[in-house]
Motif scaffolding. Structure first.
Motif, mmCIF file in Angstrom:
data_model
loop_
_atom_site.group_PDB
_atom_site.id
_atom_site.type_symbol
_atom_site.label_atom_id
_atom_site.label_comp_id
_atom_site.label_asym_id
_atom_site.label_seq_id
_atom_site.Cartn_x
_atom_site.Cartn_y
_atom_site.Cartn_z
ATOM 1 N N SER A 119 9.804 -6.594 62.386
ATOM 2 C CA SER A 119 8.930 -7.410 62.984
ATOM 3 C C SER A 119 8.220 -8.400 62.073
ATOM 4 O O SER A 119 7.718 -9.474 62.354
ATOM 5 C CB SER A 119 8.016 -6.642 63.705
ATOM 6 N N LEU A 120 7.842 -7.801 61.121
ATOM 7 C CA LEU A 120 7.129 -8.626 60.018
ATOM 8 C C LEU A 120 8.035 -9.838 59.551
ATOM 9 O O LEU A 120 7.546 -11.002 59.690
ATOM 10 C CB LEU A 120 6.721 -7.984 58.731
ATOM 11 N N SER A 130 0.720 -12.282 68.857
ATOM 12 C CA SER A 130 0.184 -10.833 69.379
ATOM 13 C C SER A 130 1.356 -9.840 68.895
ATOM 14 O O SER A 130 0.910 -8.601 68.628
ATOM 15 C CB SER A 130 0.514 -10.899 70.858
ATOM 16 N N ASP A 131 2.584 -10.081 68.729
ATOM 17 C CA ASP A 131 3.561 -9.007 68.256
ATOM 18 C C ASP A 131 3.240 -8.888 66.986
ATOM 19 O O ASP A 131 3.409 -7.454 66.521
ATOM 20 C CB ASP A 131 4.917 -9.596 68.312
ATOM 21 N N LEU A 132 2.875 -10.011 65.925
ATOM 22 C CA LEU A 132 2.444 -9.792 64.682
ATOM 23 C C LEU A 132 1.306 -8.855 64.506
ATOM 24 O O LEU A 132 1.065 -7.871 63.635
ATOM 25 C CB LEU A 132 2.315 -10.945 63.613
ATOM 26 N N GLY A 133 0.355 -9.074 65.470
ATOM 27 C CA GLY A 133 -1.005 -8.490 65.349
ATOM 28 C C GLY A 133 -0.860 -6.879 65.615
ATOM 29 O O GLY A 133 -1.441 -6.135 64.896
ATOM 30 N N CYS A 157 -6.350 -1.930 69.805
ATOM 31 C CA CYS A 157 -5.444 -2.987 69.428
ATOM 32 C C CYS A 157 -4.261 -2.775 70.130
ATOM 33 O O CYS A 157 -3.441 -3.823 70.587
ATOM 34 C CB CYS A 157 -5.057 -2.655 67.924
ATOM 35 N N GLY A 158 -3.591 -1.558 70.424
ATOM 36 C CA GLY A 158 -2.352 -1.302 71.068
ATOM 37 C C GLY A 158 -2.563 -1.986 72.445
ATOM 38 O O GLY A 158 -1.495 -2.626 73.037
#
Length: 398
Positions: free
Chosen positions: A31-32, A62-65, A96-97
């Motif tokens: 993902s990163l 948002s995915d990276l967060g 956060c999730g």
């Protein structure tokens, strides 16, 4: 919340925890890399970003967060077979999730609506501008923040997951608290059922519109073919991202509703653990789809990678004079220790350096003058590189 030592203990086996930690590690690295590369490409081509592509960038953010806030806490806890942090960190993890998960789903909902507007109602879709996209992006974050902040304001509750090594919404609370029940019902309706319905209806309209116009377009060879192909690409990519996201989050939604409205004690902790793994895999789909199947993103990535490789080679390579027998350096014309670049008749530089570290770069440099095009400007002719023409006149669609 009670004593952390009693609440934050894993309820699954150590082997399963180790497996979850390993899977989370793989997901986190991918993902990163994927979302980081996608954001880098979007940054490099930001002057040419289309308004609809703003939602793709926002989805990657948002995915990276989610990756950067959840995985560093979930991975060590899984390997340790218990939650390693305190209750405040548990609240932070759950917030956060929910925030990034709802932001991604709401973002996909808006993206499907924008695609429907551009394909089915082009008269209005062509008026969709970057300012409209920015306004909707802000609205997406505000909408997700309302539901994410609800449990912090005592509308609902955050607590440890049933499997013990992560935190999320307290799915057991609706059995005893009416306020928690109203939060779960609102979350299910406005953050799952309504977005899924909008996405489904939008793509049904898009499918019917594209199918209805396909035969008419095929009968005419005109610029409309290019636009229609772009619309088809929009549909395929957006549907792929939405399906991937919904497939990832639907198991968790099913298990959560089972726990909230059924017998919580009969829900196996391992079912929550498996559903959480599927949910966190959603951070991989967006960069995978767009970097692999989106032509202009893929071309930009290849161009940037080639540029970085050339810059690296320029640091490693040294330009040395060649022997007179090879005819690359004329000492009567040059009194320097190194070879200087000449100019070909087409105006492009010729590379005389012999690169010991990157022979393929030197070969590419020698091949560059062959890819030129002659352009007539007024009464004069000039030659430019074909790559420059393709970049200048490339049409990016989304």
């Amino acid at each position: 919340m009670g004593n952390a030592s009693d609440l934050f203990v894993s309820n699954i086996s150590k082997e399963n925890d180790f497996l979850m930690g390993s899977i989370y590690t793989i997901f986190g690295v991918l993902s990163l890399l994927g979302n980081g590369i996608l954001l880098f490409v979007a940054y490099r081509k930001k002057p040419s970003l289309k308004p609809a592509e703003f939602f793709i960038v926002n989805l990657s953010i948002s995915d990276l967060g989610m990756t950067m806030t959840l995985f560093p806490l979930a991975i060590p806890s899984s390997f340790a077979h218990k939650w390693l942090f305190d209750e405040i960190t548990c609240q932070y993890y759950a917030f956060c999730g929910v925030l990034f998960g709802l932001c991604s789903l709401t973002n996909l909902t808006v993206l499907s609506s924008v695609c429907c507007l551009k394909v089915c109602y082009p008269h209005y879709g062509n008026k969709f501008s970057s300012s409209h996209a920015c306004f909707l992006v802000v609205g997406v974050w505000c909408y997700a923040s309302i539901f994410a902040a609800g449990p912090l304001a005592q509308w609902g509750r955050y607590s440890p997951e049933p499997y013990g090594t992560a935190c999320c919404i307290d799915w057991k609370a609706p059995n005893t608290e009416l306020l928690a029940m109203s939060y779960i019902v609102s979350l299910f309706l406005f953050c799952y059922m309504v977005p899924c319905t909008i996405i489904f209806v939008s793509y049904i309209f898009i499918f019917l519109t594209v199918r209805g116009s396909r035969q008419a377009v095929q009968q005419h060879v005109s610029p409309q073919n290019k636009t229609t192909n772009a619309h088809n690409l929009i549909v395929k990519l957006s549907v792929a991202v939405c399906i991937g996201f919904l497939v990832a989050w639907s198991p968790y939604a099913v298990v959560a509703m089972w726990a909230a409205f059924g017998d919580f004690g009969r829900v196996p902790p391992m079912s929550f653990a498996l559903a959480a793994i599927f949910a966190k895999s959603s951070t991989l789909y967006n960069p995978m789809v767009y970097l692999v199947f989106k032509p202009n993103f893929r071309k930009s990535l290849c161009r940037d990678a080639a540029q970085c490789r050339r810059q690296l080679c320029s640091c490693l390579c040294s330009c040395e004079p060649r022997s007179p027998e090879r005819g690359s350096c004329n000492r009567s014309q040059h009194n320097k220790d190194t070879c200087s670049s000449g100019r070909l008749s087409n105006g492009l530089p010729e590379c005389h350096q012999a690169c010991r570290h990157c022979p393929e770069a030197a070969a590419g440099c020698l091949a560059t003058p062959q890819r030129t095009a002659r352009i007539m400007t007024g009464s004069t002719h000039s030659e430019v590189a074909v790559s420059q023409l393709s970049n200048e006149f490339q049409s990016d669609f989304l």
